[in-house]
Design an enzyme around this catalytic site. Structure first.
Site, PDB file in Angstrom:
ATOM      1  CD1 TRP A  17      -2.767   1.700   0.279  1.00 44.11           C
ATOM      2  CD2 TRP A  17      -2.032   1.997   2.404  1.00 44.11           C
ATOM      3  NE1 TRP A  17      -3.372   2.777   0.714  1.00 44.11           N
ATOM      4  CE2 TRP A  17      -3.002   3.070   2.256  1.00 44.11           C
ATOM      5  CE3 TRP A  17      -1.317   2.013   3.712  1.00 44.11           C
ATOM      6  CZ2 TRP A  17      -3.352   4.003   2.997  1.00 44.11           C
ATOM      7  CZ3 TRP A  17      -1.921   3.382   4.449  1.00 44.11           C
ATOM      8  CH2 TRP A  17      -2.736   4.152   3.936  1.00 44.11           C
ATOM      9  CD  GLN A  61       6.222   6.241  -0.556  1.00 41.99           C
ATOM     10  OE1 GLN A  61       5.606   5.087  -0.230  1.00 41.99           O
ATOM     11  NE2 GLN A  61       6.602   7.119   0.268  1.00 41.99           N
ATOM     12  CG  ASP A  83      -2.036  -7.413   2.324  1.00 41.13           C
ATOM     13  OD1 ASP A  83      -2.888  -8.273   2.333  1.00 41.13           O
ATOM     14  OD2 ASP A  83      -2.208  -6.079   2.591  1.00 41.13           O
ATOM     15  CE1 TYR A  99      -4.336  -1.297  -0.206  1.00 38.28           C
ATOM     16  CE2 TYR A  99      -2.592  -2.973  -0.490  1.00 38.28           C
ATOM     17  CZ  TYR A  99      -3.489  -2.525   0.367  1.00 38.28           C
ATOM     18  OH  TYR A  99      -3.893  -2.659   1.612  1.00 38.28           O
ATOM     19  CD  GLN A 105      -4.829  -6.849   5.633  1.00 33.22           C
ATOM     20  OE1 GLN A 105      -4.580  -5.906   5.072  1.00 33.22           O
ATOM     21  NE2 GLN A 105      -4.638  -8.049   5.226  1.00 33.22           N
ATOM     22  CD1 TRP A 139      -5.274  -3.287   8.446  1.00 31.16           C
ATOM     23  CD2 TRP A 139      -4.511  -0.980   8.049  1.00 31.16           C
ATOM     24  NE1 TRP A 139      -6.234  -2.422   8.483  1.00 31.16           N
ATOM     25  CE2 TRP A 139      -6.169  -1.280   8.183  1.00 31.16           C
ATOM     26  CE3 TRP A 139      -3.930  -0.135   8.189  1.00 31.16           C
ATOM     27  CZ2 TRP A 139      -6.801  -0.122   8.476  1.00 31.16           C
ATOM     28  CZ3 TRP A 139      -4.676   1.208   8.551  1.00 31.16           C
ATOM     29  CH2 TRP A 139      -6.007   1.083   8.363  1.00 31.16           C
ATOM     30  CB  SER A 140      -1.080   0.929   9.587  1.00 33.47           C
ATOM     31  OG  SER A 140      -1.102   1.524   8.394  1.00 33.47           O
ATOM     32  CG  ASN A 199      10.699  -1.270   9.932  1.00 25.79           C
ATOM     33  OD1 ASN A 199      11.333  -0.727  10.662  1.00 25.79           O
ATOM     34  ND2 ASN A 199       9.885  -1.062   9.248  1.00 25.79           N
TER      35      ASN A 199
END
Ligand SMILES: NC(=O)c1ccc[n+]([C@@H]2O[C@H](COP(=O)([O-])OP(=O)(O)OC[C@H]3O[C@@H](n4cnc5c(N)ncnc54)[C@H](OP(=O)(O)O)[C@@H]3O)[C@@H](O)[C@H]2O)c1
Length: 329
Positions: free
Chosen positions: A21, A27, A49, A54, A182, A211-212, A298
């Protein structure tokens, strides 16, 4: 990498997964997507995912091109798509959005085409559709499973009651109910995962791909002193997200969280993702990254989970003050 079962299903997902996403097409271009998915896969990530909306289908096309180039064994990874919003934006006509049998079926065929795959491992209803009976959704998903076009179906941002209703319909007709949901889950969005769905985890064995985990980057501390150029909140069209996230309250809390993370010899992003992983009802935390350094950083969150003692979790709660209140009875 740690692998977790997707709820009560037999499917194993990497505890950390990778989504597209905002990043794919908007980007980053093919080479960066290839590099990021390569790092993810080499580190044991097996779930990627995606969704029809998207980048209006371009994200699925990009992921499809990378998968073709990588030529990984199809059985070694899991790919998702999601249906609801359509991909034509303002040009969406009736039946090109929502969860009718027509759109869910056509969106599945289109996602398979864009991704260049024979089947989707996971297929999500991206939002509930108040204009389609839940029976129609459950039956359609079951037909797609029987046709071998999808393997597991689930929901995204449905209420607990809506998920339970879908499960009841499935039970009544001896069909397969939703395997996973989700939801958004991070230090500032905890209600569904820590309160509303608790009965569903217990009674249904519902799996979750959350998510996020960084609240779009807010929980890295990168917005503590303004909006850096090139970051998500600087992209045109994301003012709605900026308004939601850049508040005095959030920034103060992230600043204190950053200090606390430093005192633990880690950083805010690693701590925030490890905190999500700590919840045993999370099957997989979907990460996003626009650069390889972010992804590499991460991934370190996996090693931090064991250090999150009850004392540390308590300190974090004191800082963010977002822990849902449970009923006393
Ligand atoms: N079902 C749904 O409704 C739904 C909704 C949203 C997302 N999702 C899924 O969840 C996935 C992850 O969501 P998300 O992208 O919002 O996750 P996130 O982890 O909250 O945000 C990821 C973004 O934060 C920034 N970032 C990440 N790590 C960083 C680091 N170490 N240092 C500095 N900046 C860092 C990057 O953005 P910049 O570099 O651009 O600042 C990156 O793209 C999506 O790709 C999608 O697959 C699902």
């Amino acid at each position: 990498m740690e692998y977790r079962r997707l709820g009560k299903s037999g499917l194993q997902l990497s505890a950390l997964s990778f989504g597209s996403w905002v990043t794919f097409h908007k980007q980053i271009e093919d080479n960066t997507a290839d590099e990021l998915m390569g790092i993810a896969y080499d580190q044991g990530i097996n779930f990627f995912d995606n969704a029809e909306i998207y980048a209006r289908g371009e994200s699925e096309k990009m992921m499809g091109r990378v998968l073709r180039r990588k030529n990984w064994d199809r059985s070694s990874y899991v790919v998702s798509s999601k249906v609801f919003f359509g991909w034509r934006g303002p040009e969406n006509k009736p039946n090109q959005t929502g969860l009718s049998r027509k759109h869910v079926t056509e969106a599945c065929h289109e996602a398979l085409q864009r991704l260049g795959l024979d089947y989707l491992d996971l297929y999500f209803c991206h939002r509930p559709d108040k204009n389609t009976p839940v029976e129609e959704v459950v039956w359609t998903m079951n037909v797609l499973i029987r046709q071998g076009k999808i393997l597991y179906w689930g929901t995204s941002e449905w209420s607990g009651v809506e998920i339970l209703e879908a499960q009841r319909v499935a039970d009544r007709h001896h069909l397969i109910g939703p395997t996973m949901e989700q939801p958004e889950y991070n230090l500032f969005q905890r209600q569904k995962m820590e309160k509303e769905y608790l009965g569903l985890f217990r009674e249904m064995g519902l799996g979750t791909t959350t998510w996020s985990p960084l609240a779009s980057g807010l929980l890295t501390g990168k917005y503590n002193n303004g909006i850096p150029e090139g970051s998500r909140l600087a992209i045109g069209g994301f003012a709605w997200l900026k308004d939601r996230l850049i508040t005095e309250d959030y920034i103060q809390k992230v600043r204190r969280l950053s200090e606390y993370a430093n005192s633990l010899q880690t950083n805010t992003a690693t701590l925030a993702i490890a905190w999500c992983l700590k919840n045993p009802n999370v099957s997989s935390v979907i990460m996003g990254a626009s650069r390889k350094e972010q992804l590499q950083e991460n991934l370190k969150s996996l090693d931090l989970v064991l250090s999150l003692t009850p004392e540390v979790m308590g300190e974090i709660d004191k800082i963010v003050q977002t822990k849902p209140v449970q009923p006393e009875y």
